[in-house]
Design a protein around this motif. Structure first.
Motif, short mmCIF file in Angstrom:
data_model
loop_
_atom_site.label_atom_id
_atom_site.label_comp_id
_atom_site.label_asym_id
_atom_site.label_seq_id
_atom_site.Cartn_x
_atom_site.Cartn_y
_atom_site.Cartn_z
N TYR A 1 -39.14 -74.93 71.18
CA TYR A 1 -38.91 -74.77 69.74
C TYR A 1 -38.66 -73.31 69.38
O TYR A 1 -37.74 -72.98 68.63
CB TYR A 1 -40.13 -75.31 68.98
CG TYR A 1 -40.09 -75.04 67.50
CD1 TYR A 1 -39.26 -75.79 66.65
CD2 TYR A 1 -40.88 -74.04 66.94
CE1 TYR A 1 -39.23 -75.53 65.29
CE2 TYR A 1 -40.85 -73.78 65.58
CZ TYR A 1 -40.02 -74.52 64.76
OH TYR A 1 -39.97 -74.27 63.41
N LEU A 2 -39.49 -72.42 69.95
CA LEU A 2 -39.38 -71.00 69.62
C LEU A 2 -38.24 -70.30 70.35
O LEU A 2 -37.71 -69.30 69.88
CB LEU A 2 -40.70 -70.29 69.94
CG LEU A 2 -41.90 -70.71 69.11
CD1 LEU A 2 -43.16 -70.06 69.64
CD2 LEU A 2 -41.69 -70.37 67.65
N ALA A 3 -37.89 -70.80 71.53
CA ALA A 3 -36.85 -70.18 72.36
C ALA A 3 -35.94 -71.28 72.92
O ALA A 3 -36.02 -71.61 74.10
CB ALA A 3 -37.49 -69.38 73.48
N PRO A 4 -35.09 -71.86 72.09
CA PRO A 4 -34.30 -73.02 72.51
C PRO A 4 -33.33 -72.76 73.66
O PRO A 4 -32.90 -73.70 74.32
CB PRO A 4 -33.56 -73.44 71.24
CG PRO A 4 -33.67 -72.31 70.30
CD PRO A 4 -34.85 -71.49 70.70
N THR A 5 -32.99 -71.52 73.94
CA THR A 5 -32.04 -71.22 75.02
C THR A 5 -32.71 -70.93 76.35
O THR A 5 -32.04 -70.58 77.31
CB THR A 5 -31.16 -70.01 74.64
OG1 THR A 5 -32.02 -68.87 74.46
CG2 THR A 5 -30.36 -70.28 73.37
N ILE A 6 -34.01 -71.10 76.42
CA ILE A 6 -34.74 -70.76 77.64
C ILE A 6 -34.32 -71.65 78.81
O ILE A 6 -34.15 -72.85 78.64
CB ILE A 6 -36.26 -70.85 77.39
CG1 ILE A 6 -37.02 -70.13 78.47
CG2 ILE A 6 -36.74 -72.27 77.29
CD1 ILE A 6 -38.43 -69.80 78.08
N PRO A 7 -34.13 -71.06 80.00
CA PRO A 7 -33.74 -71.87 81.16
C PRO A 7 -34.93 -72.66 81.72
O PRO A 7 -36.08 -72.23 81.62
CB PRO A 7 -33.25 -70.84 82.18
CG PRO A 7 -33.96 -69.58 81.80
CD PRO A 7 -34.16 -69.63 80.30
N THR A 8 -34.63 -73.79 82.31
CA THR A 8 -35.64 -74.66 82.91
C THR A 8 -35.52 -74.58 84.43
O THR A 8 -34.44 -74.36 84.96
CB THR A 8 -35.42 -76.11 82.44
OG1 THR A 8 -35.49 -76.13 81.01
CG2 THR A 8 -36.46 -77.06 82.97
N GLU A 9 -36.63 -74.76 85.13
CA GLU A 9 -36.62 -74.79 86.59
C GLU A 9 -35.75 -75.95 87.07
O GLU A 9 -35.51 -76.91 86.33
CB GLU A 9 -38.05 -74.98 87.12
CG GLU A 9 -38.92 -73.77 86.95
CD GLU A 9 -38.59 -72.68 87.96
OE1 GLU A 9 -39.00 -72.78 89.12
OE2 GLU A 9 -37.92 -71.72 87.55
N SER A 10 -35.33 -75.91 88.32
CA SER A 10 -34.48 -76.96 88.87
C SER A 10 -35.17 -78.33 88.88
O SER A 10 -34.52 -79.36 88.83
CB SER A 10 -34.05 -76.60 90.29
OG SER A 10 -35.17 -76.43 91.12
N ASP A 11 -36.52 -78.34 88.90
CA ASP A 11 -37.25 -79.61 88.86
C ASP A 11 -37.44 -80.13 87.43
O ASP A 11 -38.09 -81.13 87.21
CB ASP A 11 -38.60 -79.48 89.56
CG ASP A 11 -39.53 -78.48 88.90
OD1 ASP A 11 -39.20 -77.91 87.84
OD2 ASP A 11 -40.62 -78.23 89.45
N GLY A 12 -36.88 -79.41 86.45
CA GLY A 12 -36.96 -79.83 85.06
C GLY A 12 -38.19 -79.34 84.32
O GLY A 12 -38.33 -79.56 83.13
N LYS A 13 -39.08 -78.64 85.02
CA LYS A 13 -40.31 -78.16 84.38
C LYS A 13 -40.11 -76.75 83.84
O LYS A 13 -39.49 -75.91 84.48
CB LYS A 13 -41.46 -78.16 85.39
CG LYS A 13 -41.85 -79.55 85.83
CD LYS A 13 -43.00 -79.49 86.80
CE LYS A 13 -43.37 -80.89 87.25
NZ LYS A 13 -44.45 -80.86 88.23
N LEU A 14 -40.66 -76.52 82.69
CA LEU A 14 -40.64 -75.19 82.09
C LEU A 14 -41.99 -74.50 82.27
O LEU A 14 -42.05 -73.31 82.55
CB LEU A 14 -40.29 -75.30 80.60
CG LEU A 14 -40.29 -74.01 79.81
CD1 LEU A 14 -39.26 -73.04 80.34
CD2 LEU A 14 -40.04 -74.30 78.33
#
Length: 166
Positions: free
Chosen positions: A122-135
């Protein structure tokens, strides 16, 4: 004093799924305790000691907060617990942040997924996610710089995961 607020989010360390207890009372495992100490050391190295620590009262979150507090030199008895952080929605976490006095510059909020991931997205919508889909895997820190009031909830970010530490 900076013109922005600093929000440090920490997901609790890895818990012990082999313990015969409720979800709320589940303890940290050995790796969870080690990672909590590592992330506390990272906070020291980054000079990110909080003015306030707010934590879920769940055992694994409170133990994580206690280990981090000891590592950074924050008084453990000063950790504030908030039951709304356990099983929180994005709206619940938003309410917790809205009630922080603007005299507080930097807070550490220790909690759980999926609510912490929701807040970061919500606060950082452009943040990248790990390859396993976890942030926010266990013991991950998200550091966000917010506008000058806690109620604004806008800003920039850094994500630090235990696996990325030297």
């Amino acid at each position: 004093m900076t013109a922005y607020k600093e929000l440090v989010l920490l997901r609790h360390g890895k818990s012990d799924w082999n313990s015969d207890t409720t979800d709320f009372n589940r303890p940290l495992n050995k790796r969870g305790k080690t990672n909590a100490q590592q992330m506390g050391q990272w906070l020291v190295e980054q000079k990110l000691t909080p003015d306030l620590i707010i934590c879920s009262p769940a055992n694994r979150a409170l133990t994580t907060a206690s280990i981090v507090s000891e590592t950074i030199g924050y008084p453990i008895h000063s950790i504030q617990t908030d039951k709304s952080i356990y099983a929180a929605s994005l709206a619940d976490l938003h309410q917790v942040l809205l009630h922080i006095p603007d005299t507080i510059q930097r807070i550490l909020l220790v909690g759980h997924n999926p609510s912490l991931e929701s807040l970061v997205r919500y606060l950082a919508p452009t943040i990248p996610t790990e390859s396993d889909g976890k942030l926010m895997p266990t013991a991950t820190i998200a550091y966000l710089q917010l506008d000058s009031q806690w109620s604004s909830l806008q800003g920039s970010y850094i994500i630090q995961r235990p696996k990325d530490l030297p």
